[in-house]
Design a protein around this motif. Structure first.
Motif, PDB file in Angstrom:
ATOM      1  N   LYS A 243      -3.597  15.806  30.583  1.00 37.43           N
ATOM      2  CA  LYS A 243      -4.793  15.765  29.738  1.00 37.43           C
ATOM      3  C   LYS A 243      -4.572  14.754  28.632  1.00 37.43           C
ATOM      4  CE  LYS A 243      -6.309  20.407  30.525  1.00 37.43           C
ATOM      5  NZ  LYS A 243      -6.084  21.787  30.147  1.00 37.43           N
ATOM      6  N   THR A 245      -6.545  11.174  26.250  1.00 37.13           N
ATOM      7  CA  THR A 245      -7.666  10.248  26.030  1.00 37.13           C
ATOM      8  C   THR A 245      -7.192   8.804  26.149  1.00 37.13           C
ATOM      9  OG1 THR A 245      -7.177  10.409  23.682  1.00 37.13           O
ATOM     10  CG2 THR A 245      -9.090  11.652  24.459  1.00 37.13           C
ATOM     11  N   THR A 256      -1.384  11.054  26.263  1.00 31.20           N
ATOM     12  CA  THR A 256      -1.470  12.444  26.720  1.00 31.20           C
ATOM     13  C   THR A 256      -1.571  13.363  25.519  1.00 31.20           C
ATOM     14  OG1 THR A 256       0.886  12.966  26.672  1.00 31.20           O
ATOM     15  CG2 THR A 256       0.085  11.824  28.621  1.00 31.20           C
ATOM     16  N   SER A 257      -2.026  14.585  25.763  1.00 29.98           N
ATOM     17  CA  SER A 257      -2.157  15.534  24.647  1.00 29.98           C
ATOM     18  C   SER A 257      -0.792  15.827  24.026  1.00 29.98           C
ATOM     19  CB  SER A 257      -2.839  16.816  25.117  1.00 29.98           C
ATOM     20  OG  SER A 257      -2.170  17.310  26.252  1.00 29.98           O
ATOM     21  N   PRO A 276     -12.573  12.983  26.521  1.00 29.04           N
ATOM     22  CA  PRO A 276     -11.514  13.815  27.095  1.00 29.04           C
ATOM     23  C   PRO A 276     -11.365  13.548  28.591  1.00 29.04           C
ATOM     24  CG  PRO A 276     -13.134  15.151  25.899  1.00 29.04           C
ATOM     25  CD  PRO A 276     -13.706  13.778  26.027  1.00 29.04           C
ATOM     26  N   VAL A 278      -8.512  13.322  32.220  1.00 23.41           N
ATOM     27  CA  VAL A 278      -7.268  13.735  32.857  1.00 23.41           C
ATOM     28  C   VAL A 278      -6.740  12.544  33.642  1.00 23.41           C
ATOM     29  CG1 VAL A 278      -6.182  15.312  34.497  1.00 23.41           C
ATOM     30  CG2 VAL A 278      -8.007  16.146  33.006  1.00 23.41           C
ATOM     31  N   THR A 319       4.611  18.169  29.559  1.00 21.82           N
ATOM     32  CA  THR A 319       3.969  18.351  30.861  1.00 21.82           C
ATOM     33  C   THR A 319       5.015  18.259  31.968  1.00 21.82           C
ATOM     34  OG1 THR A 319       1.989  17.287  30.004  1.00 21.82           O
ATOM     35  CG2 THR A 319       2.149  17.473  32.401  1.00 21.82           C
ATOM     36  N   ALA A 349     -12.589  15.185  31.948  1.00 19.21           N
ATOM     37  CA  ALA A 349     -11.960  16.500  31.782  1.00 19.21           C
ATOM     38  C   ALA A 349     -12.973  17.632  31.919  1.00 19.21           C
ATOM     39  CB  ALA A 349     -11.255  16.579  30.427  1.00 19.21           C
TER      40      ALA A 349
END
Ligand SMILES: Nc1ncnc2c1ncn2[C@@H]1O[C@H](COP(=O)(O)OP(=O)(O)OP(=O)(O)O)[C@@H](O)[C@H]1O
Ligand SMILES: [Mg+2]
Length: 360
Positions: A243, A245, A256-257, A276, A278, A319, A349
Motif C-alpha cells: 500500500k 502513494t 509504501t505506507s 491511495p 497498491v 511488509t 486501493a
C-alpha cells in the motif's frame, strides 16, 4: 460438441442470491477452467449448466438451444465429480456401460462405445475388474470413461483430481488435456489447483462471491490482471502488494505506507500522484541491485534454495514479501538486500482496478 453461453445467470437459494448475473461465452471445443475461493459459486454454476439446479434468472444456451427448462438427461452433458463414486459391485465395463443401459442403448453399441473409451483411457486390461482392485488413478479414469461413453456435447468436471496424490494428479492432468485434444469436446473444469488451471485452460474464468472478476487466457490473467483480486489469486507464490502513494514532487516513484521508496519512470505514473494505490510486483520480477538509487531495502528472513531457483522471504519496511531468483545468490537469513522491480502493476486501493503497469 457445442458452445455454451451463460447470459446474466443468477441463482438464489431462498432469499439468498449466490450468483449475481454471471455471463460467460464458451466456444465450441474450448477448455475453460473456473477458479475462485471456496463458496464463490463454481459448483452451483456447473450444476445449473448440467440441469441439476434451476436457473433463477438469465439464460443458459448449449449450442443454439436455451436449456433453462430442459431436464438434465436431455442436455447431452456429462459431469465428473470429485467424489466419483463408482458402483463397487459392478465391473469396470459395467460401470462404464450403466448410463447407456439406462437409456436403452443396444448391447452391441454399448460394447463398442465401452471398448473405444477403454482404449482411449488405457483401461482395456481392466474391464473385468472391480473398482476395489484398481488404483486411485485407474478409478478416476473409469469415472471419466463413464462420461466419455456418452459422447456428450459438453464435459463438466468439478475438481476431479483433488482426491489423488500429487504425482497422480500431474499424470491425470496430462491425460485429461490429451483427451481433450483428441476428442475436442467443449469442457468446463473447476479446480483449486493453480498449475492445473494455468496448464489446462484455453481460458480461465476467475470468480469471486458469485461474480466473474475476469476471463482470459492464462498468461493474459497472469500478465495483465484486471484488478487486485485477480492479481493476488493467479500466481503462486502470490504477487507482492504494497500500500502507498505516488510521489511526483522531487523524487518520482512509489512510497509504501511503511516508508520504503521505489523510483519509477515518470511516464508510467503520470496523473497518479497522491491517490491511495497498491503497488504489485511478482516474486520473479524482483532482482537484487547494488544501485542505491533504485529499488528498496529488505531484510532476508527465510532462504529456500530448491536447486532450480531460490525463494527468499523478506521484510521490506514492515511488509512481508517473497522474491524468487533463478540465478544463485548467496543470501543468508538476516542479510540486507536492495531489491528492484523489473515489472510492476499499480492498482487503485479503493476500487482495486489496475490503473497502470510497467509496460504501459
Ligand atoms: N442447496 C443449497 N442451498 C443453500 N445454499 C447453497 C446450496 N448449495 C450451495 N449453496 C451456497 O452457495 C454458495 C456457493 O456454493 P458452491 O458449492 O457453488 O461453491 P464452490 O465455489 O463450488 O465452493 P468450493 O470451492 O468450496 O467447492 C455457498 O455459499 C453455499 O453455501
Ligand atoms: Mg465446489
Amino acid at each position: 460438441m457445442a458452445s455454451v453461453d451463460i447470459v446474466k445467470a443468477t441463482k438464489s437459494f431462498g432469499q439468498n442470491e449466490i450468483l449475481h448475473g454471471v455471463s460467460i461465452d464458451i466456444a465450441d471445443g474450448e477448455f475453460v477452467v473456473l477458479v475462485g475461493p471456496s463458496g464463490c459459486g463454481k459448483t452451483t454454476l456447473l450444476r445449473m449448466i448440467a440441469g441439476l439446479e434451476t436457473i433463477t434468472t438469465g439464460e443458459i444456451k448449449i449450442g443454439e438451444r436455451v436449456v433453462n427448462d430442459l431436464p438434465p438427461k436431455d442436455r447431452d452433458i456429462a459431469m465428473v465429480f470429485q467424489n466419483y463414486a463408482l458402483y463397487p459391485h459392478m465391473s469396470v465395463a459395467d460401470n462404464m456401460a450403466f448410463s447407456l443401459k439406462l437409456r436403452g442403448v443396444s448391447r452391441s453399441e454399448i460394447d463398442e462405445r465401452v471398448a473405444k473409451a477403454a482404449g482411449i483411457l488405457g483401461l482395456k486390461d481392466y474391464l473385468a475388474r472391480f473398482p476395489r482392485h484398481l488404483s486411485g488413478g485407474q478409478r478416476q479414469r473409469v469415472a471419466m470413461g463413464r462420461a466419455i461413453v456418452r459422447d456428450p456435447q459438453v464435459f463438466l468436471f468439478d475438481e476431479p483430481l483433488s482426491n489423488l496424490d500429487a504425482k497422480l494428479r500431474v499424470a491425470m492432468r496430462t491425460e485429461i488435456k490429451d483427451l481433450h485434444q483428441r476428442l475436442g469436446t467443449t469442457t468446463i473444469y473447476v479446480t483449486h489447483d493453480q498449475i492445473e488451471a494455468m496448464t489446462m485452460a484455453d481460458r480461465i474464468v476467475v470468480m469471486r462471491d458469485g461474480n466473474v472478476e475476469q476471463v482470459g487466457a492464462p498468461l493474459e490473467l497472469y500478465d495483465s490482471p484486471a484488478n487486485l483480486f485477480v492479481a493476488g489469486f493467479i500466481g503462486s507464490p502470490a504477487m507482492n502488494l504494497f500500500k502507498g502513494t505516488i510521489e511526483a514532487n522531487g523524487r518520482q516513484g512509489f512510497v509504501t505506507s511503511g516508508g520504503a521508496f521505489v523510483s519509477l519512470k515518470t511516464s508510467a505514473i503520470a496523473g497518479l500522484a497522491g491517490r491511495p494505490l497498491v503497488f504489485g510486483i511478482r516474486p520473479e520480477h524482483l532482482h537484487i541491485t547494488d544501485d542505491g538509487g533504485r529499488g528498496f531495502e529488505a531484510t532476508a528472513k527465510i532462504v529456500e534454495p530448491t536447486g532450480s531457483e531460490t525463494q527468499v522471504m523478506a521484510n521490506a519496511s514492515g511488509t512481508d514479501i517473497i522474491a524468487l531468483f533463478r540465478e544463485r545468490h548467496t543470501v543468508k537469513q538476516g542479510d540486507k538486500l536492495r531489491l528492484a522491480p523489473t515489472q510492476y502493476h499499480l492498482f487503485d486501493a479503493q476500487s482495486g482496478e489496475r490503473v497502470a503497469s510497467s509496460d504501459m
